[in-house]
Design an enzyme around this catalytic site. Structure first.
Site, mmCIF file in Angstrom:
data_model
loop_
_atom_site.group_PDB
_atom_site.id
_atom_site.type_symbol
_atom_site.label_atom_id
_atom_site.label_comp_id
_atom_site.label_asym_id
_atom_site.label_seq_id
_atom_site.Cartn_x
_atom_site.Cartn_y
_atom_site.Cartn_z
ATOM 1 C CD GLU A 50 -2.977 0.318 -0.201
ATOM 2 O OE1 GLU A 50 -3.189 -0.861 -0.496
ATOM 3 O OE2 GLU A 50 -3.356 1.259 -0.910
ATOM 4 C CB SER A 51 1.823 3.592 -2.692
ATOM 5 O OG SER A 51 0.526 4.019 -3.022
ATOM 6 C CB CYS A 80 2.288 -3.146 -7.530
ATOM 7 S SG CYS A 80 0.516 -2.975 -7.646
ATOM 8 N NE ARG A 107 -2.491 4.820 -4.347
ATOM 9 C CZ ARG A 107 -2.943 5.022 -3.122
ATOM 10 N NH1 ARG A 107 -3.194 6.234 -2.685
ATOM 11 N NH2 ARG A 107 -3.166 4.001 -2.326
ATOM 12 C CB ILE A 133 -2.689 -7.462 -6.545
ATOM 13 C CG1 ILE A 133 -2.363 -8.923 -6.872
ATOM 14 C CG2 ILE A 133 -3.543 -7.370 -5.273
ATOM 15 C CD1 ILE A 133 -1.440 -9.592 -5.868
ATOM 16 N NE ARG A 134 -7.501 -2.329 -3.787
ATOM 17 C CZ ARG A 134 -7.267 -1.271 -2.996
ATOM 18 N NH1 ARG A 134 -6.305 -1.327 -2.107
ATOM 19 N NH2 ARG A 134 -7.968 -0.198 -3.097
ATOM 20 C CG HIS A 169 2.397 -8.056 -7.479
ATOM 21 N ND1 HIS A 169 2.950 -7.539 -6.322
ATOM 22 C CD2 HIS A 169 1.285 -7.342 -7.713
ATOM 23 C CE1 HIS A 169 2.198 -6.562 -5.875
ATOM 24 N NE2 HIS A 169 1.165 -6.410 -6.692
ATOM 25 C CD GLU A 171 6.053 -9.327 -6.144
ATOM 26 O OE1 GLU A 171 6.393 -8.998 -7.301
ATOM 27 O OE2 GLU A 171 5.119 -8.781 -5.523
HETATM 28 N N1 GLN Z 1 -3.295 -0.286 -4.625
HETATM 29 C C1 GLN Z 1 -1.972 -0.143 -4.068
HETATM 30 C C2 GLN Z 1 -1.591 1.332 -3.959
HETATM 31 O O1 GLN Z 1 -2.230 2.157 -4.514
HETATM 32 C C3 GLN Z 1 -0.955 -0.893 -4.864
HETATM 33 C C4 GLN Z 1 -1.314 -2.361 -4.920
HETATM 34 C C5 GLN Z 1 -0.149 -3.293 -4.954
HETATM 35 O O2 GLN Z 1 0.996 -2.928 -4.670
HETATM 36 N N2 GLN Z 1 -0.445 -4.528 -5.248
HETATM 37 O O3 GLN Z 1 -0.643 1.649 -3.325
#
Ligand code: GLN
Length: 186
Positions: A50-51, A80, A107, A133-134, A169, A171
């Site tokens: 989560e940034s 991400c 984002r 992922i998101r 991702h 990884e």
């Molecule tokens: N949604 C996250 C963000 O805005 C990033 C998602 C992720 O790193 N998988 O920071």
């Protein structure tokens, strides 16, 4: 690459998977939580997570300015949330970023229905399995950014000189090629 140490920022997010992926690609990997630990590395991975939380922790640990200076001489690979931190401009919502990669990033840009997905993508490294992922979308990239893969026409793997970003991702798969490519920049 022999004898080089790659750090993984380990404040939040899926940093353990990056340590394993780097080791699988043949690197010596260490977790980084302080400026002293950062200074002992030759390259750095900013993981997904989560940034906004990472940004708060970077300030709390007094790592924001050292990280920005680090990027002036050493390679950074952001995945991400890590790609969001490296950008020059972040929207949805706007937030501070390191300004190390000349990209504009939105984002959570794929919307809630498509929170996560796995797709096969052609790239300059060959076909890659990409786990989103998101994920953010790179909405604009400067002239010195070289795109290595796109999805729906948007860059998802890109480099600018010594730096690399992925909005997915690598990884989370057993394929070491993206990490190995980053290691080639050390
Ligand atoms: N949604 C996250 C963000 O805005 C990033 C998602 C992720 O790193 N998988 O920071």
């Amino acid at each position: 690459m022999a004898g080089k140490v790659v750090g993984v920022l380990a404040l939040q997010g899926d940093y353990e998977r990056h340590v394993r992926a780097l080791e699988a690609a043949g690197a010596q990997a260490v977790e980084v939580r302080t400026a002293a630990e950062l200074a002992a590395t030759d390259g750095l991975v900013l993981p997904g997570g989560e940034s906004t939380t990472m940004l708060k922790l970077l300030h709390r640990e007094s790592l924001f300015a050292p990280l920005r200076a680090y990027g002036e001489t050493k390679p950074i690979f952001g995945t991400c949330a890590g790609a969001i931190l490296l950008a020059t401009h972040v929207t949805s919502p706007e937030q501070e970023s390191l300004g190390i990669m000349d990209i504009d990033v939105q984002r959570n840009a794929y919307g809630r229905q498509l929170d996560s997905r796995v797709v096969t993508l052609p790239s300059t490294l060959g076909d890659l399995e990409a786990v989103f992922i998101r994920a953010p979308i790179i909405r604009a990239a400067g002239p010195s950014v070289h795109v290595l893969a796109t999805y729906n026409g948007d860059p998802v793997l890109a480099e600018q000189g010594r730096h690399l970003v992925a909005t997915f991702h690598p990884e989370l798969t057993a394929d070491p090629r993206v990490h190995a490519y980053f290691l080639s920049k050390l």
